[in-house]
Scaffold this motif. Sequence first.
Motif, PDB file in Angstrom:
ATOM      1  N   ALA A  99       0.850  -1.192   0.000  1.00  0.00           N
ATOM      2  CA  ALA A  99       0.000   0.000   0.000  1.00  0.00           C
ATOM      3  C   ALA A  99       0.887   1.243   0.000  1.00  0.00           C
ATOM      4  CB  ALA A  99      -0.908   0.000   1.228  1.00  0.00           C
ATOM      5  N   ILE A 111      -4.669   6.556  -2.178  1.00  0.00           N
ATOM      6  CA  ILE A 111      -4.003   5.331  -1.737  1.00  0.00           C
ATOM      7  C   ILE A 111      -4.211   4.221  -2.753  1.00  0.00           C
ATOM      8  CG2 ILE A 111      -3.914   3.529   0.042  1.00  0.00           C
ATOM      9  CD1 ILE A 111      -4.703   5.642   2.074  1.00  0.00           C
ATOM     10  N   TYR A 112      -3.114   3.576  -3.119  1.00  0.00           N
ATOM     11  CA  TYR A 112      -3.123   2.457  -4.059  1.00  0.00           C
ATOM     12  C   TYR A 112      -2.599   1.207  -3.367  1.00  0.00           C
ATOM     13  CZ  TYR A 112      -3.819   5.628  -8.039  1.00  0.00           C
ATOM     14  OH  TYR A 112      -4.326   6.545  -8.925  1.00  0.00           O
ATOM     15  N   ILE A 113      -2.974   0.061  -3.898  1.00  0.00           N
ATOM     16  CA  ILE A 113      -2.415  -1.209  -3.447  1.00  0.00           C
ATOM     17  C   ILE A 113      -1.852  -1.940  -4.657  1.00  0.00           C
ATOM     18  CG2 ILE A 113      -2.918  -3.501  -2.518  1.00  0.00           C
ATOM     19  CD1 ILE A 113      -4.883  -2.256  -0.632  1.00  0.00           C
ATOM     20  N   ARG A 121      -1.946  -2.805  -9.862  1.00  0.00           N
ATOM     21  CA  ARG A 121      -2.180  -1.846  -8.790  1.00  0.00           C
ATOM     22  C   ARG A 121      -3.622  -1.364  -8.856  1.00  0.00           C
ATOM     23  NH1 ARG A 121       1.765   1.275 -11.964  1.00  0.00           N
ATOM     24  NH2 ARG A 121       0.630   2.691 -13.355  1.00  0.00           N
ATOM     25  N   ALA A 134      -1.068   4.411   5.010  1.00  0.00           N
ATOM     26  CA  ALA A 134      -1.807   3.148   4.986  1.00  0.00           C
ATOM     27  C   ALA A 134      -0.991   2.020   5.613  1.00  0.00           C
ATOM     28  CB  ALA A 134      -2.175   2.783   3.553  1.00  0.00           C
ATOM     29  N   LEU A 143      -7.431  -2.430   5.932  1.00  0.00           N
ATOM     30  CA  LEU A 143      -6.432  -1.392   5.699  1.00  0.00           C
ATOM     31  C   LEU A 143      -6.721  -0.222   6.626  1.00  0.00           C
ATOM     32  CD1 LEU A 143      -4.043  -0.826   3.630  1.00  0.00           C
ATOM     33  CD2 LEU A 143      -5.683   0.678   2.471  1.00  0.00           C
ATOM     34  N   TYR A 145      -5.706   3.767   7.619  1.00  0.00           N
ATOM     35  CA  TYR A 145      -5.067   4.921   7.002  1.00  0.00           C
ATOM     36  C   TYR A 145      -5.580   6.194   7.655  1.00  0.00           C
ATOM     37  CZ  TYR A 145      -9.448   5.261   4.313  1.00  0.00           C
ATOM     38  OH  TYR A 145     -10.776   5.356   3.951  1.00  0.00           O
TER      39      TYR A 145
END
Length: 226
Positions: A99, A111-113, A121, A134, A143, A145
């Motif tokens: 993350a 926020i990306y994973i 992603r 995160a 998650l 954050y």
Amino acid sequence: MIKAPIAIGVFAVLTGCQTLPNTSVKKPTSTVETNPLTVRMPAIDRRGYIAYVEEQGAGTAKVSTLYSIRPDGSDRQLIDQLNGYIYAPAWSADGQLLAYSKQAPREHPKIYIYDRSSNTRNLVVNAEGSNMSASFSPDGQDLLYSSTVGGNADIYKMRLSDGSTQQLTTLPSTEVQPSYAAMVRALSIPVIKSVLDDREFIVMTSLRAMRQLYQQMGMWPVLSLA
């Protein structure tokens, strides 16, 4: 037993997967088992990856690149890159998910994973505001954050399976960098002995008690592993 706190996310948005190009950076064969820098590391650490951000330029010309790399410097992989900023990469416990927040010019941090197994992603938090810090739950299902979607930086939790969110804190202060503690049995708060009847710590049993202590004394607890 008290479970580690979970943070909620507001207006989190799940988007379709984006498959990343094959942009591996060629490195020599891994020497992780013999390299003096890694030979004494626990085996679980030697097998893992480090995530880091490389920045070039400044101001509007800044380019941030997110990489993963083995502890001995081999097998460097490009994960993401943009004209802007990438913040606070954090691995899941199994090392399969990463993350991180990224911010393009004139946009808020999102926020990306990144999923190592599928090399994709996903955008998971796109709330209006600053979405940062995160971290994954130990089982990788949730998650935590920090987000300013409500006007103040509070802690949120998202259930990754369905994107459902829940707000954890509503304090007037700024809450950032949430994380889970493993094997939590109690919440302890170090205090000055003379303040609370010569006790060195207080054991809290609920989030409500934690909030009350913060409001009364300006203290916020950390999670104890004992």
